[in-house]
Each structure stands twice: as structure tokens, then as C-alpha cells.
Scaffold this motif. Sequence first.
Motif, PDB file in Angstrom:
ATOM      1  N   ILE A  66       0.854  -1.197   0.000  1.00  0.00           N
ATOM      2  CA  ILE A  66       0.000   0.000   0.000  1.00  0.00           C
ATOM      3  C   ILE A  66       0.884   1.239   0.000  1.00  0.00           C
ATOM      4  O   ILE A  66       0.731   2.136  -0.815  1.00  0.00           O
ATOM      5  N   ASP A  67       1.785   1.310   0.950  1.00  0.00           N
ATOM      6  CA  ASP A  67       2.904   2.248   0.913  1.00  0.00           C
ATOM      7  C   ASP A  67       4.088   1.535   1.554  1.00  0.00           C
ATOM      8  O   ASP A  67       4.008   0.344   1.862  1.00  0.00           O
ATOM      9  N   ALA A  68       5.196   2.236   1.748  1.00  0.00           N
ATOM     10  CA  ALA A  68       6.430   1.558   2.114  1.00  0.00           C
ATOM     11  C   ALA A  68       6.329   0.733   3.392  1.00  0.00           C
ATOM     12  O   ALA A  68       6.927  -0.340   3.487  1.00  0.00           O
ATOM     13  N   ASP A  69       5.589   1.212   4.394  1.00  0.00           N
ATOM     14  CA  ASP A  69       5.517   0.470   5.656  1.00  0.00           C
ATOM     15  C   ASP A  69       4.127  -0.080   5.960  1.00  0.00           C
ATOM     16  O   ASP A  69       3.868  -0.574   7.058  1.00  0.00           O
ATOM     17  N   THR A  70       3.212  -0.014   5.002  1.00  0.00           N
ATOM     18  CA  THR A  70       1.872  -0.576   5.166  1.00  0.00           C
ATOM     19  C   THR A  70       1.579  -1.517   4.005  1.00  0.00           C
ATOM     20  O   THR A  70       1.592  -1.102   2.849  1.00  0.00           O
ATOM     21  N   TRP A  71       1.338  -2.784   4.333  1.00  0.00           N
ATOM     22  CA  TRP A  71       1.112  -3.810   3.329  1.00  0.00           C
ATOM     23  C   TRP A  71      -0.204  -4.526   3.598  1.00  0.00           C
ATOM     24  O   TRP A  71      -0.700  -4.548   4.722  1.00  0.00           O
ATOM     25  N   ASP A  72      -0.739  -5.131   2.553  1.00  0.00           N
ATOM     26  CA  ASP A  72      -1.751  -6.165   2.718  1.00  0.00           C
ATOM     27  C   ASP A  72      -1.027  -7.497   2.589  1.00  0.00           C
ATOM     28  O   ASP A  72      -0.336  -7.739   1.586  1.00  0.00           O
ATOM     29  N   VAL A  73      -1.160  -8.332   3.599  1.00  0.00           N
ATOM     30  CA  VAL A  73      -0.530  -9.654   3.586  1.00  0.00           C
ATOM     31  C   VAL A  73      -1.646 -10.691   3.656  1.00  0.00           C
ATOM     32  O   VAL A  73      -2.325 -10.819   4.670  1.00  0.00           O
ATOM     33  N   GLY A  74      -1.843 -11.400   2.556  1.00  0.00           N
ATOM     34  CA  GLY A  74      -2.936 -12.357   2.509  1.00  0.00           C
ATOM     35  C   GLY A  74      -4.282 -11.706   2.729  1.00  0.00           C
ATOM     36  O   GLY A  74      -5.190 -12.310   3.303  1.00  0.00           O
ATOM     37  N   GLY A  75      -4.420 -10.445   2.311  1.00  0.00           N
ATOM     38  CA  GLY A  75      -5.681  -9.727   2.448  1.00  0.00           C
ATOM     39  C   GLY A  75      -5.871  -9.020   3.777  1.00  0.00           C
ATOM     40  O   GLY A  75      -6.882  -8.355   3.988  1.00  0.00           O
TER      41      GLY A  75
ATOM     42  N   PRO B  41       8.465   7.505   4.653  1.00  0.00           N
ATOM     43  CA  PRO B  41       7.744   8.694   4.185  1.00  0.00           C
ATOM     44  C   PRO B  41       6.335   8.372   3.726  1.00  0.00           C
ATOM     45  O   PRO B  41       6.081   7.306   3.147  1.00  0.00           O
ATOM     46  N   GLU B  42       5.429   9.301   4.005  1.00  0.00           N
ATOM     47  CA  GLU B  42       4.051   9.158   3.542  1.00  0.00           C
ATOM     48  C   GLU B  42       4.018   9.169   2.015  1.00  0.00           C
ATOM     49  O   GLU B  42       4.883   9.755   1.361  1.00  0.00           O
ATOM     50  N   LEU B  43       3.017   8.514   1.444  1.00  0.00           N
ATOM     51  CA  LEU B  43       2.934   8.380  -0.007  1.00  0.00           C
ATOM     52  C   LEU B  43       2.966   9.726  -0.713  1.00  0.00           C
ATOM     53  O   LEU B  43       3.556   9.874  -1.779  1.00  0.00           O
ATOM     54  N   ASP B  44       2.356  10.756  -0.092  1.00  0.00           N
ATOM     55  CA  ASP B  44       2.308  12.077  -0.727  1.00  0.00           C
ATOM     56  C   ASP B  44       3.396  13.016  -0.216  1.00  0.00           C
ATOM     57  O   ASP B  44       3.383  14.211  -0.525  1.00  0.00           O
ATOM     58  N   GLN B  45       4.364  12.489   0.545  1.00  0.00           N
ATOM     59  CA  GLN B  45       5.383  13.360   1.138  1.00  0.00           C
ATOM     60  C   GLN B  45       6.419  13.789   0.100  1.00  0.00           C
ATOM     61  O   GLN B  45       6.875  12.991  -0.712  1.00  0.00           O
ATOM     62  N   ALA B  46       6.771  15.058   0.129  1.00  0.00           N
ATOM     63  CA  ALA B  46       7.812  15.594  -0.741  1.00  0.00           C
ATOM     64  C   ALA B  46       9.048  15.908   0.094  1.00  0.00           C
ATOM     65  O   ALA B  46       8.944  16.285   1.250  1.00  0.00           O
TER      66      ALA B  46
ATOM     67  N   CYS C 198       9.535  12.014  -2.560  1.00  0.00           N
ATOM     68  CA  CYS C 198      10.226  10.904  -1.891  1.00  0.00           C
ATOM     69  C   CYS C 198       9.263   9.815  -1.431  1.00  0.00           C
ATOM     70  O   CYS C 198       9.609   8.629  -1.420  1.00  0.00           O
ATOM     71  N   GLY C 199       8.028  10.200  -1.049  1.00  0.00           N
ATOM     72  CA  GLY C 199       7.071   9.202  -0.605  1.00  0.00           C
ATOM     73  C   GLY C 199       6.674   8.248  -1.723  1.00  0.00           C
ATOM     74  O   GLY C 199       6.633   7.028  -1.529  1.00  0.00           O
ATOM     75  N   ALA C 200       6.401   8.805  -2.891  1.00  0.00           N
ATOM     76  CA  ALA C 200       6.048   7.975  -4.042  1.00  0.00           C
ATOM     77  C   ALA C 200       7.242   7.134  -4.486  1.00  0.00           C
ATOM     78  O   ALA C 200       7.093   5.956  -4.854  1.00  0.00           O
ATOM     79  N   TRP C 201       8.437   7.735  -4.426  1.00  0.00           N
ATOM     80  CA  TRP C 201       9.645   7.009  -4.836  1.00  0.00           C
ATOM     81  C   TRP C 201       9.907   5.806  -3.940  1.00  0.00           C
ATOM     82  O   TRP C 201      10.139   4.686  -4.423  1.00  0.00           O
ATOM     83  N   VAL C 202       9.868   6.018  -2.634  1.00  0.00           N
ATOM     84  CA  VAL C 202      10.188   4.929  -1.723  1.00  0.00           C
ATOM     85  C   VAL C 202       9.125   3.833  -1.794  1.00  0.00           C
ATOM     86  O   VAL C 202       9.443   2.641  -1.690  1.00  0.00           O
TER      87      VAL C 202
ATOM     88  N   GLY D  46       5.182  18.764  -5.286  1.00  0.00           N
ATOM     89  CA  GLY D  46       6.213  19.415  -4.461  1.00  0.00           C
ATOM     90  C   GLY D  46       5.718  20.578  -3.634  1.00  0.00           C
ATOM     91  O   GLY D  46       6.473  21.150  -2.848  1.00  0.00           O
ATOM     92  N   GLU D  47       4.451  20.968  -3.811  1.00  0.00           N
ATOM     93  CA  GLU D  47       3.900  22.049  -2.998  1.00  0.00           C
ATOM     94  C   GLU D  47       3.629  21.548  -1.586  1.00  0.00           C
ATOM     95  O   GLU D  47       3.415  20.354  -1.368  1.00  0.00           O
ATOM     96  N   ARG D  48       3.626  22.483  -0.613  1.00  0.00           N
ATOM     97  CA  ARG D  48       3.574  22.066   0.784  1.00  0.00           C
ATOM     98  C   ARG D  48       2.774  23.037   1.642  1.00  0.00           C
ATOM     99  O   ARG D  48       2.573  24.184   1.261  1.00  0.00           O
TER     100      ARG D  48
END
Length: 238
Positions: A29-38, A49-54, A65-69, A195-197
Motif C-alpha cells: 500500500i505504501d512503504a511500511d503498510t502492506w496487505d498480507v494475505g488480504g 515517508p508518507e505516499l504524498d510526502q515531498a 520521496c514518498g512515491a519514490w520509496v 512538491g507544494e507544501r
Amino acid sequence: MLRICLVFVLLLPSVTLAAERLSGQVNVIDADTWDVGGIRVRLHGIDAPELDQACQDDEGSTWPCGAWVTQEVRQLFQGKTASCMPVDRDRYGRVVARCMYGVQDAADQLVRLGLAFAYRKYSHAYESAEKEAKARHVGLHRQQVQVPWVHRAARKSASSNGCRIKGNISAKGEKIYHIPGQTFYANTRINTSSGERWFYSVVAARAAGWRASRRRNLYESCMKLIRVKAGSSERVYA
């Protein structure tokens, strides 16, 4: 005897949770949040980093960086089979767990690659892995990165603060911050993916490379709040 039984009943939910090992195919889902077997799983002891974090590079330019990671983690684990041992459940209902990919601790691997940080608030298990990644300047450690928990705190403050500062990037690429009461504040839209914040103090906006809008007819109450917060430390870099 009653006291012993009561303690046992109170501990029973956590004992049951810890005993239920999860395994299955990984959907990142993002770098530290997954679905494992649903089942939605938050990896224990790390923070990414959060998915939308710059973030900023060494030249002051922003990059997603969030999307990249998240993409890097998908390349490593998407579709693979993981086995996870639950240790807790968070306020969002996610199972907080230690996950293994084969014989490797997935969280440890992410920290060593510079794709996540040791989340010392909850665990010290990955401190040495983070020190190694910093020493090698890998992944996120190659640039200035606001650690995720500070980013979330700043975003929460910005969303709840009546005097929010918008960090806009103009069509010409100029980084300009707008304060409530200025002419174009209401019409300014913030797109974090480009990149806006949001900022909650002028100090933070200037430190990140944004300049003030030249439309400066501010509300006095807003200025008072900014002066109060201007002396606080805004950024923490890992």
C-alpha cells in the motif's frame, strides 16, 4: 484468585493476537503498510515517508520521496509471500507485525537500504541498521529528508491551525508562500504530489526555500500566531 483471573482475561486479547501468525501474498500500500494475505499490516518498528510526502535534494529542489520509496518497496516485495507475527493493533485497525520474507526481516532490510527509518518511539530493534544506512548514504540518506513522524505532526498542525501557510510553486517554478489575509490565499491550491507544501510558520517556509508573497496585507491575529511559533524548531532531518 479473582485478581489472577481478571488479569488473565485482560491479557487474553493480546495473547490471542500474538498467536495468530499471518502469511500470504504481499500487496504494498505504501512503504511500511502492506496487505498480507488480504490483511492490512503496519510493519513494526519502522517508519517510512508518507505516499504524498515531498522531500528536498541537496540543491533545494523538491522531489516526491514518498512515491519514490513506495515504488522501491513494491519492486522488492510486491507479489512475494511474507510471514508476519502480530505484536499489536493500531488505532486504524491495522495489525502491527514483524514480517519475514524467507529468512530475512523485511523491516530490517528496508532500513538497511535507506527506504525507512528506525521508529524508536516503538522499538530500538533497527537502530544499528539505520546507522549503517546513514554511514553508506543509501536511499533516503542521500538527501535531506524530514522524518515521517515530524512530517505528519506538521501536516496535522497545518490542517487544524486557523492560520495555515500555503507553499505554492508558480508556473515559472518560483516557490512562494501565502499567509491567510493575502489577496491570493483563498484561490491558491496546494498539490503535494508536485512538491507544494503546507507550513505552520514563516520560519519553516523560508528554511525550505520558499519566499513570501508580495501581497502582504495580513490579519493581525495571524501575525501574532506566527510570531509565537517562529521561535520553535520546525524541521528534524534524519
